[in-house]
Enzyme design. Structure first.
Site, mmCIF file in Angstrom:
data_model
loop_
_atom_site.group_PDB
_atom_site.id
_atom_site.type_symbol
_atom_site.label_atom_id
_atom_site.label_comp_id
_atom_site.label_asym_id
_atom_site.label_seq_id
_atom_site.Cartn_x
_atom_site.Cartn_y
_atom_site.Cartn_z
ATOM 1 N N LYS A 17 0.834 -1.056 0.183
ATOM 2 C CA LYS A 17 0.040 0.223 -0.136
ATOM 3 C C LYS A 17 0.784 1.406 -0.168
ATOM 4 C CE LYS A 17 -2.656 -0.087 3.437
ATOM 5 N NZ LYS A 17 -3.352 0.972 4.301
ATOM 6 N N ARG A 92 -10.886 2.776 8.540
ATOM 7 C CA ARG A 92 -10.267 1.553 8.693
ATOM 8 C C ARG A 92 -11.376 0.359 9.142
ATOM 9 N NH1 ARG A 92 -4.397 1.501 11.253
ATOM 10 N NH2 ARG A 92 -3.548 1.083 9.207
ATOM 11 N N ARG A 131 11.192 -11.184 5.064
ATOM 12 C CA ARG A 131 11.633 -9.741 5.357
ATOM 13 C C ARG A 131 12.735 -9.793 6.467
ATOM 14 N NH1 ARG A 131 7.901 -4.630 3.903
ATOM 15 N NH2 ARG A 131 7.224 -5.156 6.344
ATOM 16 N N ARG A 164 11.453 -8.138 12.180
ATOM 17 C CA ARG A 164 10.911 -7.198 12.901
ATOM 18 C C ARG A 164 9.649 -7.513 13.536
ATOM 19 N NH1 ARG A 164 8.785 -1.826 9.696
ATOM 20 N NH2 ARG A 164 7.665 -3.773 8.904
ATOM 21 N N ARG A 175 -2.735 -9.618 12.401
ATOM 22 C CA ARG A 175 -3.100 -8.442 11.552
ATOM 23 C C ARG A 175 -4.162 -8.801 10.350
ATOM 24 N NH1 ARG A 175 2.178 -6.164 10.141
ATOM 25 N NH2 ARG A 175 1.147 -4.383 9.121
#
Ligand SMILES: [Zn+2]
Length: 220
Positions: A17, A92, A131, A164, A175
């Site tokens: 995004k 949201r 990642r 992370r 999430r």
């Protein structure tokens, strides 16, 4: 109602995004109103709303939607109603959308389109769990697509790369669940008004952007 481009950008974590928000804003000369940015700006500039928001943040609480909505309203008062807007991060959920539509109404504007970057959960996991980030210079690597030259070490700093917290499997799962439960109903809401541009986010970012452009051009 005015003829501005007023768009909401929406998508699960890992949909890319952030990159697309910048692409769209550049291409259509939109004022990008990203929740994270306006919160940061208000806090840094010590605005009345920023001071209130900081209070919540410092106490480990979420900034209430009403406060974010007030910041958005201020931003729109500043930039006026004769420009294009792209909203990222707000609304949201359905509740926030009520506040959002109320503000747009006050400016005699309405949502023209919702750009929904849809992406499969498996792809999100593949993107995010692979990642790695350098804790020293913040450079981002991907174990499959953009691996470091030496095993798990930053090419520049030679320090051990880390994952992370946001990219850990259980956090991503959570999430994604929140997105499905709270945010996805918004997609349904705007679909009923034929305002959703649904984009396949499983492709590379150039192709995703091309599809976004064709989608937006149908609404102009
Ligand atoms: Zn580094």
């Amino acid at each position: 109602m005015k003829d501005n481009l007023v768009c909401i950008l929406i998508g699960p974590p890992g949909a890319g995004k952030g990159t697309q928000a910048k692409n769209i804003a550049n291409r259509y000369k939109c004022k990008l109103v990203s929740t994270g940015d306006i919160l940061r700006e208000n806090v840094e500039n010590n605005t009345e709303l920023g001071v209130q928001a900081k209070n919540y943040i410092d106490n480990g609480n979420l900034v209430p939607a009403e406060l974010v909505a007030a910041m958005i309203k201020n931003t729109m008062e500043l930039y006026g109603i004769n420009i294009n807007y792209l909203f990222d991060g707000f609304p949201r959920d359905i509740e926030q959308n009520v506040l959002f539509e109320k503000i747009l109404n006050e400016f005699d504007l309405s949502v023209k389109a919702m750009i929904y970057i849809n992406i499969e959960d498996d792809v999100v996991f593949d993107r995010l769990t692979n990642r790695r980030i350098c804790p020293k210079c913040n450079r981002v690597y991907h174990l499959k697509f953009y691996p470091p030259k030496f095993d798990n070490l930053c090419d520049d700093c030679k320090v051990e790369l880390i994952t992370r917290d946001d990219d850990k499997k259980d956090v991503i799962k959570k999430r994604l669940e929140v997105f499905q439960k709270l945010t996805h109903p918004l997609v349904e809401y705007y679909k009923k008004q034929n305002k959703v541009i649904e984009i396949n986010g499983n492709k590379n970012s150039e192709d995703v952007f091309k599809n976004i452009i064709s989608g937006i051009n149908c609404f102009r």
